[in-house]
Design an enzyme around this catalytic site. Sequence first.
Site, mmCIF file in Angstrom:
data_model
loop_
_atom_site.group_PDB
_atom_site.id
_atom_site.type_symbol
_atom_site.label_atom_id
_atom_site.label_comp_id
_atom_site.label_asym_id
_atom_site.label_seq_id
_atom_site.Cartn_x
_atom_site.Cartn_y
_atom_site.Cartn_z
ATOM 1 C CG PHE A 29 -8.987 -0.503 15.575
ATOM 2 C CD1 PHE A 29 -9.975 -0.177 15.419
ATOM 3 C CD2 PHE A 29 -8.712 -1.881 15.547
ATOM 4 C CE1 PHE A 29 -11.385 -0.951 15.476
ATOM 5 C CE2 PHE A 29 -10.020 -2.700 15.352
ATOM 6 C CZ PHE A 29 -11.275 -2.325 15.296
ATOM 7 C CG PHE A 62 -5.575 2.156 5.885
ATOM 8 C CD1 PHE A 62 -5.498 0.886 5.162
ATOM 9 C CD2 PHE A 62 -5.981 3.362 5.257
ATOM 10 C CE1 PHE A 62 -5.448 1.132 3.711
ATOM 11 C CE2 PHE A 62 -6.118 3.508 3.956
ATOM 12 C CZ PHE A 62 -5.883 2.184 3.337
ATOM 13 C CD GLU A 63 -6.295 5.245 9.801
ATOM 14 O OE1 GLU A 63 -7.225 5.358 8.828
ATOM 15 O OE2 GLU A 63 -6.203 4.474 10.307
ATOM 16 C CB VAL A 86 -4.347 -5.727 12.092
ATOM 17 C CG1 VAL A 86 -5.540 -6.062 11.070
ATOM 18 C CG2 VAL A 86 -3.928 -4.319 11.503
ATOM 19 C CB THR A 91 -15.226 -8.866 6.948
ATOM 20 O OG1 THR A 91 -14.459 -7.785 7.421
ATOM 21 C CG2 THR A 91 -16.536 -8.754 7.671
ATOM 22 C CG HIS A 93 -11.634 -4.105 7.568
ATOM 23 N ND1 HIS A 93 -11.973 -2.974 6.767
ATOM 24 C CD2 HIS A 93 -11.061 -3.887 8.570
ATOM 25 C CE1 HIS A 93 -11.151 -2.108 7.529
ATOM 26 N NE2 HIS A 93 -10.946 -2.466 8.574
#
Length: 161
Positions: A29, A62-63, A86, A91, A93
């Site tokens: 990501f 996250f992983e 990130v 939001t 998140h």
Amino acid sequence: MAGDAVSDRRVQPALDGAGVRVAVVAGRFNDAITFRLLDGVTRGLEALGAPEPIVEWVPGAFEIPLAAKAFAESGSVDAVIGLGCVIRGATTHYEAVAGECAAGILRAGLATGVPIIFGVLTTEDMDQALERSEGPGGHNVGEEGAHTAVEMVRLLERIAG
């Protein structure tokens, strides 16, 4: 960007990466940024005389902790560097992903005794991410992560005697 308040008495370690085996767990990501961080890791390890890192990709930040812990437990590496990006959105998140990634990396390192380096950018916007992955001034968190990994491996070796 906040700076580092440097003392004139700061101790600078002599870093020798010869033989230090490093794995990189990189989040796909925002990989336009992650690839820049990975280039920094590779450049940093090379400058310290360390071998090229093993690189594995995961879906996102996250992983990273789980894969980093698996590498640390494998005994195949001396250190792991987690790389990701990130960027805050509209939001909450961001808080969940960034905070849990950081906490997971910390827990994995403490549980295994293997240095797991936090090379995950947590930024407000893309400009900050670009700046920390070699924007103006040449700052690259990945390269810093390579230096930190080697420093921590050598420190733990000295402590162990």
